[in-house]
Design an enzyme around this catalytic site. Structure first.
Site, PDB file in Angstrom:
ATOM      1  N   LYS A 168       0.838  -1.281  -0.129  1.00  0.00           N
ATOM      2  CA  LYS A 168      -0.002   0.131   0.062  1.00  0.00           C
ATOM      3  C   LYS A 168       0.610   1.254   0.064  1.00  0.00           C
ATOM      4  CE  LYS A 168      -3.718  -2.409   0.177  1.00  0.00           C
ATOM      5  NZ  LYS A 168      -4.466  -2.518  -1.137  1.00  0.00           N
ATOM      6  N   CYS A 169       0.205   2.329  -0.429  1.00  0.00           N
ATOM      7  CA  CYS A 169       0.860   3.516  -0.489  1.00  0.00           C
ATOM      8  C   CYS A 169       1.687   4.022   0.782  1.00  0.00           C
ATOM      9  CB  CYS A 169      -0.187   4.668  -0.720  1.00  0.00           C
ATOM     10  SG  CYS A 169       0.587   6.380  -0.928  1.00  0.00           S
ATOM     11  N   PRO A 170       2.751   4.471   0.872  1.00  0.00           N
ATOM     12  CA  PRO A 170       3.760   4.828  -0.305  1.00  0.00           C
ATOM     13  C   PRO A 170       4.693   3.780  -0.545  1.00  0.00           C
ATOM     14  CG  PRO A 170       4.674   5.547   1.782  1.00  0.00           C
ATOM     15  CD  PRO A 170       3.500   4.662   1.992  1.00  0.00           C
TER      16      PRO A 170
ATOM     17  N   ASP B 141      -2.437  -1.341  -5.503  1.00  0.00           N
ATOM     18  CA  ASP B 141      -2.770  -0.225  -4.788  1.00  0.00           C
ATOM     19  C   ASP B 141      -3.506   0.739  -5.644  1.00  0.00           C
ATOM     20  OD1 ASP B 141      -3.358   1.849  -2.995  1.00  0.00           O
ATOM     21  OD2 ASP B 141      -1.201   2.251  -2.431  1.00  0.00           O
TER      22      ASP B 141
END
Length: 76
Positions: free
Chosen positions: A11-13, A38
C-alpha cells in the site's frame, strides 16, 4: 535490459518508494516493469515519474485492481 517488480499487496507509499529505489540502480534507457494493485499507484507512480524525469512508457489496467507500468530510466 528490463527489470521487473511485483508490488502487489503493498500500500501507499511503498510502491512508489520501491520503484524509486529500483530506478536508482538502473542506467539510462533501461526499463522497469511494475505490477501493483494499490489504487493510489495509478496516481503516485506517474506523478513520481514526472517529478523525477523518468519516462512512463505505458500504464495499463487489468481488471479492477491490477496495474502494470513500464518506466524507462533516465539515469542518475
Amino acid at each position: 535490459m528490463t527489470q521487473s517488480l511485483d508490488l502487489r499487496g503493498l500500500k501507499c507509499p511503498l510502491p512508489t518508494l520501491k520503484t524509486r529505489k529500483a530506478l536508482l540502480t538502473m542506467t539510462k534507457g533501461e526499463r522497469l516493469t511494475i505490477l501493483a494493485d494499490d489504487p493510489m499507484a495509478a496516481i503516485d507512480i506517474p506523478h513520481f515519474c514526472n517529478e523525477a524525469g523518468h519516462r512512463l512508457v505505458e500504464m495499463t489496467r487489468e481488471g479492477e485492481n491490477r496495474l502494470c507500468f513500464v518506466i524507462e530510466a533516465t539515469g542518475h
